[in-house]
Design an enzyme around this catalytic site. Structure first.
Site, PDB file in Angstrom:
ATOM      1  N   GLY A  11       6.251  -0.328  13.138  1.00 27.50           N
ATOM      2  CA  GLY A  11       5.786   1.028  12.842  1.00 27.50           C
ATOM      3  C   GLY A  11       4.597   1.415  13.698  1.00 27.50           C
ATOM      4  N   ARG A  72      13.253  -0.611  16.470  1.00 27.09           N
ATOM      5  CA  ARG A  72      13.721  -1.820  15.800  1.00 27.09           C
ATOM      6  C   ARG A  72      14.820  -2.457  16.647  1.00 27.09           C
ATOM      7  NH1 ARG A  72       9.729  -2.286  11.955  1.00 27.09           N
ATOM      8  NH2 ARG A  72       9.418  -0.274  10.904  1.00 27.09           N
ATOM      9  N   GLY A 102       3.053  -5.746  13.764  1.00 23.65           N
ATOM     10  CA  GLY A 102       2.864  -6.466  12.515  1.00 23.65           C
ATOM     11  C   GLY A 102       3.547  -7.818  12.500  1.00 23.65           C
ATOM     12  N   ASP A 103       3.881  -8.273  11.304  1.00 22.35           N
ATOM     13  CA  ASP A 103       4.411  -9.629  11.131  1.00 22.35           C
ATOM     14  C   ASP A 103       5.694  -9.855  11.925  1.00 22.35           C
ATOM     15  OD1 ASP A 103       4.378 -12.218   9.487  1.00 22.35           O
ATOM     16  OD2 ASP A 103       6.366 -11.432   9.031  1.00 22.35           O
ATOM     17  N   THR A 125      -0.826  -2.596  12.081  1.00 22.94           N
ATOM     18  CA  THR A 125      -0.085  -2.180  10.891  1.00 22.94           C
ATOM     19  C   THR A 125      -1.054  -1.537   9.911  1.00 22.94           C
ATOM     20  OG1 THR A 125       1.077  -2.947   8.905  1.00 22.94           O
ATOM     21  CG2 THR A 125      -0.285  -4.549  10.038  1.00 22.94           C
ATOM     22  N   ILE A 126      -0.670  -0.421   9.301  1.00 21.40           N
ATOM     23  CA  ILE A 126      -1.565   0.226   8.347  1.00 21.40           C
ATOM     24  C   ILE A 126      -1.645  -0.539   7.039  1.00 21.40           C
ATOM     25  CG2 ILE A 126      -1.177   2.517   9.338  1.00 21.40           C
ATOM     26  CD1 ILE A 126       0.561   3.140   6.869  1.00 21.40           C
ATOM     27  N   ASP A 127      -0.737  -1.499   6.817  1.00 23.86           N
ATOM     28  CA  ASP A 127      -0.720  -2.218   5.541  1.00 23.86           C
ATOM     29  C   ASP A 127      -1.861  -3.231   5.409  1.00 23.86           C
ATOM     30  OD1 ASP A 127       1.481  -0.901   4.532  1.00 23.86           O
ATOM     31  OD2 ASP A 127       2.910  -2.329   5.360  1.00 23.86           O
ATOM     32  N   ASP A 129      -1.962  -6.347   6.184  1.00 22.33           N
ATOM     33  CA  ASP A 129      -1.406  -7.516   5.502  1.00 22.33           C
ATOM     34  C   ASP A 129      -1.181  -8.711   6.426  1.00 22.33           C
ATOM     35  OD1 ASP A 129       0.626  -6.391   6.969  1.00 22.33           O
ATOM     36  OD2 ASP A 129       2.123  -6.477   5.382  1.00 22.33           O
ATOM     37  N   GLY A 170       2.841   0.721   1.252  1.00 23.90           N
ATOM     38  CA  GLY A 170       2.443  -0.614   0.841  1.00 23.90           C
ATOM     39  C   GLY A 170       3.581  -1.299   0.116  1.00 23.90           C
ATOM     40  N   ARG A 171       4.604  -1.698   0.887  1.00 20.55           N
ATOM     41  CA  ARG A 171       5.777  -2.327   0.269  1.00 20.55           C
ATOM     42  C   ARG A 171       5.430  -3.680  -0.340  1.00 20.55           C
ATOM     43  NH1 ARG A 171       8.673  -2.266   4.410  1.00 20.55           N
ATOM     44  NH2 ARG A 171       8.460  -4.426   5.061  1.00 20.55           N
ATOM     45  N   GLU A 187      -7.991   6.876 -11.502  1.00 19.74           N
ATOM     46  CA  GLU A 187      -8.079   6.305 -12.849  1.00 19.74           C
ATOM     47  C   GLU A 187      -7.223   5.051 -13.001  1.00 19.74           C
ATOM     48  OE1 GLU A 187     -10.096   9.918 -13.048  1.00 19.74           O
ATOM     49  OE2 GLU A 187      -8.083   9.573 -12.254  1.00 19.74           O
ATOM     50  N   LYS A 214     -10.118  16.320 -18.162  1.00 16.93           N
ATOM     51  CA  LYS A 214      -9.040  17.287 -18.046  1.00 16.93           C
ATOM     52  C   LYS A 214      -8.034  16.965 -16.940  1.00 16.93           C
ATOM     53  CE  LYS A 214     -10.796  19.770 -21.328  1.00 16.93           C
ATOM     54  NZ  LYS A 214     -10.152  19.769 -22.661  1.00 16.93           N
ATOM     55  N   ARG A 243       2.222  15.648 -12.255  1.00 15.89           N
ATOM     56  CA  ARG A 243       2.740  16.123 -10.978  1.00 15.89           C
ATOM     57  C   ARG A 243       2.850  14.943 -10.019  1.00 15.89           C
ATOM     58  NH1 ARG A 243       2.868  19.728 -14.270  1.00 15.89           N
ATOM     59  NH2 ARG A 243       2.691  21.957 -13.825  1.00 15.89           N
ATOM     60  N   ARG A 252       0.629   7.336   8.664  1.00 19.86           N
ATOM     61  CA  ARG A 252       0.697   6.647   9.950  1.00 19.86           C
ATOM     62  C   ARG A 252       0.174   7.484  11.107  1.00 19.86           C
ATOM     63  NH1 ARG A 252       6.530   3.614  10.423  1.00 19.86           N
ATOM     64  NH2 ARG A 252       6.169   1.977   8.873  1.00 19.86           N
TER      65      ARG A 252
END
Length: 320
Positions: A11, A72, A102-103, A125-127, A129, A170-171, A187, A214, A243, A252
């Site tokens: 990615g 890919r 990435g990996d 990679t943005i993850d 990881d 974030g898989r 929250e 609220k 929502r 990305r």
């Protein structure tokens, strides 16, 4: 070493272009020729290479994505595909290859290394990881993108007294959700590494509304489930009408922030310096603000989750 190549794989992330720029400029500085490989390993097998000059990377440091493109490739995972890539490198006389990704990209670089190609991996990679680095290229920019989006959504949530369930990438890793959740005051946060029950989420919502709150923000990493599934659970078990927002690929994109530009500069320059010294088969990263260097085998082990657990616990304390 006289000729090296650089490719981006997997990615796209903000920070790849600054890294490509650094690799190219450092290589030229040290008297090497540098070739850009277009469309990742797929392009490498097909001989989609171009010699890069200073002018080719002169105005890319601020650009998101990757000027080299990415694709890919199932074929590259085979011995035959890897041999095709090696044959192309030999044809061009290329002695070293810098892989940014990435990996999966690292596994490709390691496979080539085992077959005699000198490779260096840079974490893109943005993850966030990848083991052996506190930060991956693109992660910090992605966090800022999520924060900006959530802040805007909270304006509407406040105005209309809504509960928003926001799905982020974030898989298998919850870094984006956790960091953004703490930074935006979410929250509840749902990530693959930690189990927060749906019942606990609903109890938090009810407690907040009982105190006069609220609106609420709930962040969900995509690996845990969809935002719609969590919203449906809230609707079934409370009187609220949540929502849903799925941030998707905007995470990305965008211009890399200063941190990712500097990280790309550090890692890209170091990669060339290592190759110049004949050092390869290494994955680079950043630890304690210094470039870290590890063997690929070390990186392939599961990343420690101590930091994310600590930050996740902070989020639980501050979300009361």
């Amino acid at each position: 070493m006289k000729k090296i190549a650089v490719l981006t794989s997997g990615g796209d992330v903000p920070g790849m272009n600054p890294a490509v720029r650094a690799v190219t400029k450092a290589a030229i500085y040290y008297g090497m020729e540098v070739y850009g490989v277009y469309r990742g390993y797929e392009g490498l097998m097909n001989g989609e290479l171009k010699k890069l000059e200073l002018k080719d990377v002169g105005s890319i440091i601020h650009r998101g994505g990757t000027i080299l493109g990415s694709a890919r490739s199932e074929e590259f995972k085979t011995d035959a595909g890897q041999q095709k890539a090696i044959d192309v490198l030999k044809e061009y006389g290329i002695e070293g290859l810098v892989v940014i990704g990435g990996d999966g990209s690292y596994k490709g670089a390691n496979a080539l290394m085992q077959k005699g190609v000198k490779t260096i991996g840079l974490p893109g990679t943005i993850d966030n990881d990848i083991r052996g680095t506190e930060y991956t290229l693109g992660f910090s920019t992605a966090i800022n993108t999520v924060i900006e989006a959530v802040d805007r959504i909270r304006d509407t949530a406040t105005s209309h007294e809504y509960t928003f369930v926001i799905e982020v990438m974030g898989r298998d890793a919850g870094d984006i959700a956790t960091w953004a959740g703490v930074a935006t005051g979410a929250e509840s946060i749902f990530i693959p590494e930690k189990s927060l029950s749906s019942e606990e989420m609903v109890n938090r919502l009810k407690q907040g509304y009982d105190r006069g709150k609220k609106h609420s923000i709930i962040l969900v990493a995509e690996g845990v489930g969809t935002a719609q599934e969590f919203a449906d659970y809230i609707k079934e078990n409370t009187k609220y009408e949540p929502r849903v927002t799925v941030l998707g690929h905007i995470q990305r994109g965008g211009s890399p922030i200063a941190f990712d530009r500097i990280l790309g500069a550090k890692l890209g320059t170091k990669a060339i310096e290592l190759l110049k010294e004949g050092i390869a088969g290494k994955a680079l990263g950043l630890e304690k603000n210094a470039v870290s260097i590890y063997d690929f085998d070390y990186v392939f082990e599961k990343k420690e989750t101590t930091d994310i657990e600590s930050l996740y616990n902070i989020s639980k304390i501050l979300s009361i």
